[in-house]
Scaffold this motif. Structure first.
Motif, PDB file in Angstrom:
ATOM      1  N   ILE A  27       4.481  11.591 -19.842  1.00  0.00           N
ATOM      2  CA  ILE A  27       5.031  10.467 -20.586  1.00  0.00           C
ATOM      3  C   ILE A  27       6.450  10.174 -20.111  1.00  0.00           C
ATOM      4  CG2 ILE A  27       5.575   9.554 -22.872  1.00  0.00           C
ATOM      5  CD1 ILE A  27       2.615  10.058 -22.441  1.00  0.00           C
ATOM      6  N   LEU A  28       6.727   8.914 -19.830  1.00  0.00           N
ATOM      7  CA  LEU A  28       8.052   8.487 -19.397  1.00  0.00           C
ATOM      8  C   LEU A  28       8.687   7.591 -20.455  1.00  0.00           C
ATOM      9  CD1 LEU A  28       7.381   7.435 -15.665  1.00  0.00           C
ATOM     10  CD2 LEU A  28       7.725   9.727 -16.607  1.00  0.00           C
ATOM     11  N   PHE A  29      10.011   7.700 -20.576  1.00  0.00           N
ATOM     12  CA  PHE A  29      10.797   6.850 -21.472  1.00  0.00           C
ATOM     13  C   PHE A  29      11.791   6.095 -20.598  1.00  0.00           C
ATOM     14  CE2 PHE A  29      13.769   6.924 -25.451  1.00  0.00           C
ATOM     15  CZ  PHE A  29      13.462   5.593 -25.698  1.00  0.00           C
ATOM     16  N   VAL A  30      11.586   4.791 -20.424  1.00  0.00           N
ATOM     17  CA  VAL A  30      12.339   4.003 -19.452  1.00  0.00           C
ATOM     18  C   VAL A  30      13.755   3.739 -19.951  1.00  0.00           C
ATOM     19  CG1 VAL A  30      12.468   1.793 -18.253  1.00  0.00           C
ATOM     20  CG2 VAL A  30      10.264   2.920 -18.555  1.00  0.00           C
ATOM     21  N   LYS A  31      14.739   4.101 -19.110  1.00  0.00           N
ATOM     22  CA  LYS A  31      16.136   3.849 -19.443  1.00  0.00           C
ATOM     23  C   LYS A  31      16.803   2.867 -18.484  1.00  0.00           C
ATOM     24  CE  LYS A  31      18.491   7.669 -16.999  1.00  0.00           C
ATOM     25  NZ  LYS A  31      19.752   6.998 -16.624  1.00  0.00           N
ATOM     26  N   GLY A  32      16.077   2.457 -17.439  1.00  0.00           N
ATOM     27  CA  GLY A  32      16.669   1.512 -16.508  1.00  0.00           C
ATOM     28  C   GLY A  32      15.664   1.011 -15.498  1.00  0.00           C
ATOM     29  N   TRP A  33      16.004  -0.097 -14.857  1.00  0.00           N
ATOM     30  CA  TRP A  33      15.127  -0.659 -13.817  1.00  0.00           C
ATOM     31  C   TRP A  33      15.946  -1.374 -12.757  1.00  0.00           C
ATOM     32  CZ3 TRP A  33      16.712  -5.521 -14.006  1.00  0.00           C
ATOM     33  CH2 TRP A  33      16.872  -6.184 -15.231  1.00  0.00           C
ATOM     34  N   VAL A  34      15.329  -1.567 -11.597  1.00  0.00           N
ATOM     35  CA  VAL A  34      15.877  -2.401 -10.524  1.00  0.00           C
ATOM     36  C   VAL A  34      14.804  -3.435 -10.201  1.00  0.00           C
ATOM     37  CG1 VAL A  34      16.740  -2.482  -8.157  1.00  0.00           C
ATOM     38  CG2 VAL A  34      17.273  -0.508  -9.610  1.00  0.00           C
ATOM     39  N   LYS A  35      15.148  -4.731 -10.296  1.00  0.00           N
ATOM     40  CA  LYS A  35      14.135  -5.777 -10.161  1.00  0.00           C
ATOM     41  C   LYS A  35      14.545  -6.814  -9.116  1.00  0.00           C
ATOM     42  CE  LYS A  35      12.446  -5.537 -14.940  1.00  0.00           C
ATOM     43  NZ  LYS A  35      12.296  -6.270 -16.218  1.00  0.00           N
ATOM     44  N   THR A  36      13.530  -7.371  -8.476  1.00  0.00           N
ATOM     45  CA  THR A  36      13.720  -8.447  -7.511  1.00  0.00           C
ATOM     46  C   THR A  36      12.673  -9.529  -7.780  1.00  0.00           C
ATOM     47  OG1 THR A  36      13.938  -8.950  -5.150  1.00  0.00           O
ATOM     48  CG2 THR A  36      12.201  -7.407  -5.779  1.00  0.00           C
ATOM     49  N   THR A  37      12.673 -10.562  -6.936  1.00  0.00           N
ATOM     50  CA  THR A  37      11.737 -11.675  -7.128  1.00  0.00           C
ATOM     51  C   THR A  37      10.421 -11.456  -6.389  1.00  0.00           C
ATOM     52  OG1 THR A  37      12.808 -12.801  -5.276  1.00  0.00           O
ATOM     53  CG2 THR A  37      13.556 -13.362  -7.497  1.00  0.00           C
ATOM     54  N   HIS A  38      10.476 -10.975  -5.146  1.00  0.00           N
ATOM     55  CA  HIS A  38       9.264 -10.721  -4.364  1.00  0.00           C
ATOM     56  C   HIS A  38       9.575  -9.626  -3.357  1.00  0.00           C
ATOM     57  CE1 HIS A  38      11.608 -13.793  -2.282  1.00  0.00           C
ATOM     58  NE2 HIS A  38      10.935 -13.592  -1.157  1.00  0.00           N
ATOM     59  N   TRP A  39       8.531  -9.015  -2.826  1.00  0.00           N
ATOM     60  CA  TRP A  39       8.717  -7.774  -2.084  1.00  0.00           C
ATOM     61  C   TRP A  39       7.558  -7.519  -1.136  1.00  0.00           C
ATOM     62  CZ3 TRP A  39       4.346  -5.167  -3.270  1.00  0.00           C
ATOM     63  CH2 TRP A  39       3.732  -5.493  -4.478  1.00  0.00           C
ATOM     64  N   ALA A  40       7.804  -6.595  -0.231  1.00  0.00           N
ATOM     65  CA  ALA A  40       6.761  -6.043   0.631  1.00  0.00           C
ATOM     66  C   ALA A  40       7.038  -4.547   0.757  1.00  0.00           C
ATOM     67  CB  ALA A  40       6.776  -6.699   2.004  1.00  0.00           C
ATOM     68  N   VAL A  41       6.009  -3.726   0.626  1.00  0.00           N
ATOM     69  CA  VAL A  41       6.170  -2.275   0.724  1.00  0.00           C
ATOM     70  C   VAL A  41       5.235  -1.747   1.800  1.00  0.00           C
ATOM     71  CG1 VAL A  41       6.838  -2.045  -1.699  1.00  0.00           C
ATOM     72  CG2 VAL A  41       4.434  -1.825  -1.072  1.00  0.00           C
ATOM     73  N   ALA A  42       5.663  -0.664   2.441  1.00  0.00           N
ATOM     74  CA  ALA A  42       4.842  -0.033   3.469  1.00  0.00           C
ATOM     75  C   ALA A  42       5.053   1.467   3.431  1.00  0.00           C
ATOM     76  CB  ALA A  42       5.188  -0.576   4.855  1.00  0.00           C
ATOM     77  N   ALA A  43       3.975   2.214   3.623  1.00  0.00           N
ATOM     78  CA  ALA A  43       4.025   3.676   3.673  1.00  0.00           C
ATOM     79  C   ALA A  43       3.392   4.140   4.982  1.00  0.00           C
ATOM     80  CB  ALA A  43       3.288   4.287   2.482  1.00  0.00           C
ATOM     81  N   PHE A  44       4.142   4.934   5.734  1.00  0.00           N
ATOM     82  CA  PHE A  44       3.616   5.570   6.939  1.00  0.00           C
ATOM     83  C   PHE A  44       3.042   6.912   6.477  1.00  0.00           C
ATOM     84  CE2 PHE A  44       6.896   2.642   8.110  1.00  0.00           C
ATOM     85  CZ  PHE A  44       6.468   2.064   9.300  1.00  0.00           C
ATOM     86  N   VAL A  45       1.743   6.971   6.306  1.00  0.00           N
ATOM     87  CA  VAL A  45       1.117   8.008   5.488  1.00  0.00           C
ATOM     88  C   VAL A  45       1.005   9.353   6.197  1.00  0.00           C
ATOM     89  CG1 VAL A  45      -0.905   8.609   4.129  1.00  0.00           C
ATOM     90  CG2 VAL A  45      -0.121   6.241   4.198  1.00  0.00           C
ATOM     91  N   ASP A  46       0.423   9.407   7.366  1.00  0.00           N
ATOM     92  CA  ASP A  46       0.185  10.707   7.988  1.00  0.00           C
ATOM     93  C   ASP A  46       0.088  10.537   9.510  1.00  0.00           C
ATOM     94  OD1 ASP A  46      -0.355  13.538   7.795  1.00  0.00           O
ATOM     95  OD2 ASP A  46      -2.413  13.058   8.407  1.00  0.00           O
ATOM     96  N   ARG A  47       0.731  11.464  10.233  1.00  0.00           N
ATOM     97  CA  ARG A  47       0.748  11.401  11.695  1.00  0.00           C
ATOM     98  C   ARG A  47       1.127   9.992  12.161  1.00  0.00           C
ATOM     99  NH1 ARG A  47      -4.806  14.781  13.143  1.00  0.00           N
ATOM    100  NH2 ARG A  47      -4.219  16.697  12.026  1.00  0.00           N
ATOM    101  N   ALA A  48       2.180   9.489  11.540  1.00  0.00           N
ATOM    102  CA  ALA A  48       2.547   8.085  11.750  1.00  0.00           C
ATOM    103  C   ALA A  48       3.694   7.910  12.727  1.00  0.00           C
ATOM    104  CB  ALA A  48       2.920   7.453  10.407  1.00  0.00           C
TER     105      ALA A  48
END
Length: 827
Positions: free
Chosen positions: A172-193
């Motif tokens: 269980i998490l109790f949110v005390k803060g956030w960082v927000k933007t309008t739009h985004w792109a995320v990428a993860a180099f998962v394994d042997r990348a």
């Protein structure tokens, strides 16, 4: 193989922005993450169960089973701190990802930016935020912790029994803060990348206004990526040759979306609290068990055992902190935040968060605070913690300049060692050929402003740009800087954690992070003694009423008494089980009080050093202690927002002062000793009877934490300063507001009243010190010279001088009763 969301969270968390969300979009009903949300992580996104800071019938809690049965709304008086540009528009990369290319090209309606990134290790992560991301964060940490502890079992029951989810307490998490933007792109180099590449293009920053979305492309199977929000963005895993050959101005390109106002509701980073409870196994019952004959079971028995798949838990570095607390204390429950790790690792404006957080914690050994009901939490040095809390509402745009947390050192055995007196104060520091500073008080200096002969206000001159960091080398050319050992610079000594001024003898003392204390002459600003012997940072200082002795409290759990005439250590007072964050001499000089993180206050005989009594009753670390003018009573205040009155003969509690809902910053007796006032993080000041502790009045005139509150010299007025950057003057009997001083940016931190209540001084956002008159309500002096935030301000007991300390490591002395020039020569 690790999941994309776990790799993403682990790698980007090291950037020090908070917990990275692989799914920044709202997970439910398209409602964004809000402060006070109670929920859990799932597949890299945050899922809300309800919001604890909204009413039961609020739209955020508008569900068939909207809130727990015993729901109580969590309220705060201090406004959350907002940072408009927590992350600049564009890419944020993990350490293992580098940028290999960037370009900007024209498209219909505007322009499009393009980036290419390459992973240089097996794993990595990156996020591109389409517009600068803002941060909003609550800093009433103790109140949030207390509220969560009180309600966590109810939240777990609500999740499991009412909502039918299999959720454990530590999910269980109790949110005390956030960082927000309008739009985004995320990428993860998962394994042997290693050497894998990904490119991102689209509207960035000002370009986002034209409605150009973000596109991600990669040809590597080791890269996982997506964009959002889904209603506007188009994800293209691979661009075909045909698509790639299209000209950028083609109106049919799918990545071009209709122009629309972009709302910053995408939560890319999260700040939160979570808890964990110590696992208590049932006792073994061996005596009642009969020996088992293994032969009674055969291979022919028709038993089948199926191992249940283990539920995968999202990566969360806060779990390491919770485990550290439970493994290194007697706590039955632990509470921690992602911010705890950031505070431990922060250095200047960077967060060198290590790969192996558990090993880092074991080597650093941060202090653990344990409440009487078994709740454990990390504790940061009180001298810095209070300053951070106080500045949180006032310094939203200067968060990068907050004091850095000192590293905790493992306790060492206390050893007796004589103090070291510095060299002859009449000798000039190396490099000074004159042997004395310019004696002309009319010279152009870094001194205070104030008024000229015609009564017109003049702005103070700015600090000299060329002043060296090694303050011993610039001491002779300054008219305010206190001398430092010539072979020690500010970096090596660390921060100033305690500051005190003695009227008899005109002496100044400062306690440093490196466990030393320096005593100066207020007449010529030269070092009288460097006191050595403590094994931990100095947390508190107090001169005896006659100015002949100095008592010090340290992180090494000891209290020491020093002769400031000879520089000798007279005795060490042992008995506390935690660091000593507050010490005080009684006005008659017969008693010493020491307050500790171990939740006790000890009274000592000032002459013999014998322990007279120990208080009982506080459930958290004691933040402050003060004696009444007649030395017969003592008040102590702790982190849970409760103060107690004690008889100083045997430390028997005479009254309980309860009612504050936040940390109590100051406790002050009236000049007559018949009343006292407390100021708190909850935005209020309270006036109490000093004999029986009856509450006379509550003042809620400020819109933020009340840093300091005192009585005027005649006891008729109450003067208070708060994080809303105002000073309020109220009638101490009717509570009527008589006047307000708006300090603006000049009243940003370390606000302190003079002993007679006629002046208030504070540090400004531009690192100057301003002094206001309570009679004229006007600023009378302004001093400059420090190059970083002012963290300590102390008036001399005769109200004629002011000593200040800064995060730049320097200590300066200022005159209030005449020209600033204080000669740097021995008398």
């Amino acid at each position: 193989m690790a999941s994309s969301e776990d790799v993403y969270a682990k790698e980007l968390f090291k950037c020090g922005k908070g917990y990275p969300l692989w799914q920044p979009e709202a997970m439910e009903d398209d409602i964004e993450v809000e402060l006070g949300d109670v929920g859990y992580l799932d597949k890299g996104g945050f899922c809300r169960m309800f919001n604890a800071m909204r009413e039961k019938d609020d739209p955020l809690n508008n569900k068939p089973d909207n809130v727990p049965d015993d729901f109580e709304k969590f309220t705060i008086d201090m406004k959350p701190r907002r940072t408009n540009t927590a992350i600049d528009a564009g890419p944020l990369l993990s350490r293992t990802v580098k940028r290999v290319g960037a370009k900007t090209e024209a498209v219909v309606h505007g322009a499009r930016a393009g980036f290419e990134f390459e992973c240089i290790d097996n794993q990595g992560a990156c996020v591109v935020v389409g517009s600068s991301a803002a941060r909003l964060e609550i800093h009433s940490a103790r109140r949030m912790k207390g509220y969560m502890k009180k309600n966590i079992d109810s939240w777990v029951h609500y999740a499991t029994e009412t909502l039918g989810m299999e959720k454990k307490l530590d999910e269980i998490l109790f949110v005390k803060g956030w960082v927000k933007t309008t739009h985004w792109a995320v990428a993860a180099f998962v394994d042997r990348a290693k050497n894998a590449k990904v490119s991102v293009s689209g509207g960035i920053g000002a370009m986002a206004e034209v409605g150009v979305g973000l596109l991600v492309e990669s040809s590597s199977s080791s890269v996982d990526h997506h964009t959002g929000p889904g209603t506007r963005m188009v994800q293209v895993p691979q661009i075909s040759p045909k698509r790639n050959n299209k000209k950028s101005k083609n109106r049919e390109q799918p990545e071009i979306v209709p122009k629309a106002e972009l709302k910053a509701n995408q939560c890319v980073f999260l700040h939160y609290f979570k808890m964990k409870r110590r696992l208590v196994l049932p006792p073994k019952i061996e005596a009642a068990a009969e020996p088992q004959d293994g032969s009674s079971f055969s291979d022919d028995d028709d038993y089948e055992f199926e191992e249940a798949p283990m539920k995968r838990k999202s990566y969360d570095p806060v779990d390491y902190v919770l485990d550290y607390i439970l493994e290194n204390s007697d706590a039955t429950e632990a509470i921690a935040s992602d911010s705890d790790i950031l505070e431990l690792c922060k250095t200047d404006d960077e967060y060198p968060i290590p790969d192996d957080i558990p090993a880092f914690l074991d080597s650093l050994r941060p202090e653990i605070e344990l409440t009487s009901d078994g709740l454990g939490m990390l504790h940061f040095d009180d001298a810095i913690t209070i300053q951070r809390i106080a500045e949180s509402a006032a310094l939203a745009q200067q968060s990068a300049q907050n004091p850095s947390t000192s590293e905790e050192r493992p306790p060492e055995d206390q050893t007796e060692s004589s103090s070291r007196a510095d060299s002859d104060p009449t000798q000039s520091p190396p490099g000074d050929s004159t042997g004395a500073s310019n004696p002309d008080p009319t010279r152009d200096t870094n001194s205070g402003g104030g008024t000229n002969a015609g009564g017109e206000h003049r702005d103070p001159p700015r600090a000299e740009e060329g002043e060296e960091k090694k303050f011993g080398l610039s001491f002779e050319t300054s008219d305010s800087l206190l001398q430092m050992p010539h072979d020690v610079d500010a970096e090596r000594k660390g921060g100033v954690f305690a500051l005190a001024y003695s009227a008899p003898g005109n002496k100044v003392a400062a306690g440093f992070e490196d466990a030393t204390v320096i005593v100066w002459s207020g007449d010529n600003r030269r070092i009288l003694h460097t006191l050595e012997g403590h094994k931990g940072s100095i947390c508190s200082l107090a001169f005896s009423p006659d100015g002949q002795r100095l008592v010090t409290g340290s992180r090494d759990h000891f209290v020491a008494v020093w002769d400031v005439v000879t520089g000798d250590r007279l005795r060490v007072l042992r008995g506390h089980e935690g660091f000593v964050n507050c010490v005080a001499y009684s006005p008659d000089g017969r008693l010493i009080a020491s307050a500790s993180v171990d939740s006790t206050v000890k009274l000592w005989d000032a002459e013999t050093g014998m322990e007279r009594a120990t208080t009982e009753g506080h459930d958290a670390m004691v933040m402050s202690v003060a004696f009444s003018p007649d030395s017969r009573r003592m008040i102590s205040a702790s982190a849970e927002g409760i103060a107690y009155l004690w008889d100083t003969i045997d430390a028997q509690r005479t009254s309980t002062l309860s009612g504050h809902e936040g940390v109590i910053y100051t406790t002050t007796f009236s000049p007559a000793g018949d009343r006292l006032i407390t100021s708190s993080d909850d935005g209020s000041s309270k006036v109490w009877g000093a004999e029986f502790g009856e509450l006379y009045m509550t003042l809620r005139e400020h819109r933020g934490s009340v840093w300091a509150a005192v009585f005027s010299a005649d006891g008729r007025h109450i003067l208070s300063a708060a994080s809303d950057r105002t000073v309020k003057i109220c009638d101490s009997y009717s509570a009527e507001v008589l006047d307000t001083i708006d300090g603006g940016d000049d009243l940003a931190n370390a606000a302190t009243f003079s002993p007679d209540g006629k002046y208030i001084a504070a540090g400004g956002e531009d690192h100057t010190i301003s002094v206001w008159s309570m009679e004229t309500k006007q600023r009378t002096r302004q001093f400059s010279g420090h190059r970083d935030n002012i963290n300590k301000v102390v008036f001399s007991p005769d109200n004629k001088r002011l000593v200040t300390a800064s995060d730049d490591g320097s200590v300066r002395l200022w005159r209030l009763d005449g020209p600033q020039y204080i000669p740097a020569v021995a008398l």
